[in-house]
Structure formats: structure tokens, C-alpha cells
Design a protein around this motif. Sequence first.
Motif, short mmCIF file in Angstrom:
data_model
loop_
_atom_site.label_atom_id
_atom_site.label_comp_id
_atom_site.label_asym_id
_atom_site.label_seq_id
_atom_site.Cartn_x
_atom_site.Cartn_y
_atom_site.Cartn_z
N GLN A 264 0.90 -1.15 0.01
CA GLN A 264 -0.15 -0.01 0.08
C GLN A 264 0.81 1.26 0.03
O GLN A 264 2.20 0.99 0.05
N THR B 285 -1.23 3.72 -4.12
CA THR B 285 -2.06 4.90 -4.35
C THR B 285 -1.43 6.17 -4.68
O THR B 285 -0.03 5.98 -4.44
N LEU C 247 -3.93 1.23 -7.67
CA LEU C 247 -5.14 2.62 -7.30
C LEU C 247 -4.27 3.87 -7.54
O LEU C 247 -4.81 4.94 -7.11
N THR D 209 -3.28 7.64 -9.20
CA THR D 209 -4.27 8.69 -9.47
C THR D 209 -3.31 9.76 -10.09
O THR D 209 -2.10 9.44 -10.08
N ASN E 272 -5.50 1.52 -13.48
CA ASN E 272 -5.45 2.43 -12.19
C ASN E 272 -6.28 3.42 -12.38
O ASN E 272 -7.57 3.10 -12.88
#
Length: 219
Positions: A109, A133, A155, A157, A176
Motif C-alpha cells: 500500500q 495509491t 489504485l 491517480t 489504475n
Amino acid sequence: MYADPGEKTRGAESSLDRSDRLPWRPDTAPAFCASWPGVRQCAPAGRVTKLVLDALNLTGSLTVALLAPLAELRVLSLKSNALTGLITEALPRALPNLKLLYLADNRLQGCVPATLAMLHQATVIVLSGNRLTGQISPSLAALRRLTSLLLDRNLLTGVVPLLAQRTLRALNVSANRLSGEIPRSLAARFNASSFLPNLGPSTISCRTGHGSRPSSLLL
């Protein structure tokens, strides 16, 4: 006091191998480069330079304390395990000689550390299939020897940064939550599957008439 290479490698094993899949024992340490599973290559002084521990249900986190004793590593592959936690920002300091990093298909993560740009020897970085992320740091463009960067199935961005190094041969940021424009130089070099699909805001799947490359440069 100096710790022998086998002892240092056992430290990593004891932190990650909770299910005891790796039969690394003190009595086999003198021959660990030749006989220990996962230890694929050693330097003349006996330091581990290639460690491949894929699909062994390893758990835990990649901390500085775990990695620092393995400073001579050139190749680290921990694909398809159950590793959790963050990719430490101090990884380049702990493994300054690393060339190939494979951490795909774990449960990592947090962000992709911008400090990975300090892995000056790196040619391959594969972080696919985690829970990473945040944004892809433009600092990765500083990796002048990089040939493969695979960040798909996370994930992430934000936008795709301009990765201008001509050495780059494989790039995948698909699956993604990216949005915005794909840099024209990347759109010209890599086909649409390197970028699409993505699920960010204002996502548009635009291709050329041949369906091979993104044309409008919008994800």
C-alpha cells in the motif's frame, strides 16, 4: 560485530517466512549460495546479489532493518506473495546497487516512493498488482537506465508523467485511476494497452483508426 552473509539472509527469512517455507538453517550457512532456495547468486565475498523468493506466501513488510543487511543485492524478486505495508522511501539507501526490482502481486500500500529515482542502476521496476495509491512521480524520469516500468493494476491517480528516457522499452500504467493527457512522446512509442483502461475522472478511451495507440492523449 560482523555478521556472516548467511546470518544476514536468515534475518530476512525470519521476518517474512512465517509459514516456514524456506529451509534456511545455520548448519547449511557455509554453502548457502549453492544450496539455499531463493539465493541465486553471490559475490566473491559471499554477499547475496540475487534473491528470488516468488510465490512462497511470504508475509510482513519490507522495512529498512530487513533490507539494509542485503546491501549488495542486484536483483530482488518477491512476486506473488502476501507482503503488506509501504514500500519504504529508504529502499534506495538500503539497496544502492539494485538493478531489478520485482514486487508484483502482493498487498503493498501507500505511494510509489519518489526516492526510487535514486536507484541509479535500476533497469527494471515491476510493482504491478498491488494497492498502491497517489501519483506517479515525475522523478522516475531520472532513471536513465530504466528499460521496464510496470505499475498496472494498482489504485494510482493523477496524470502519466513524461518519462523521456530512450532506454524505456516496456511501460504499463493500465488498470489504475489515472486521468488527463498522455505525454505525446509516450503515446507515440507505446500502444493503448500500456495506458487503458483507467478509471480516473473524465476518462476517455480514444484510439487511432487502427485501434493501436491513444490518439487524443486523454485517458
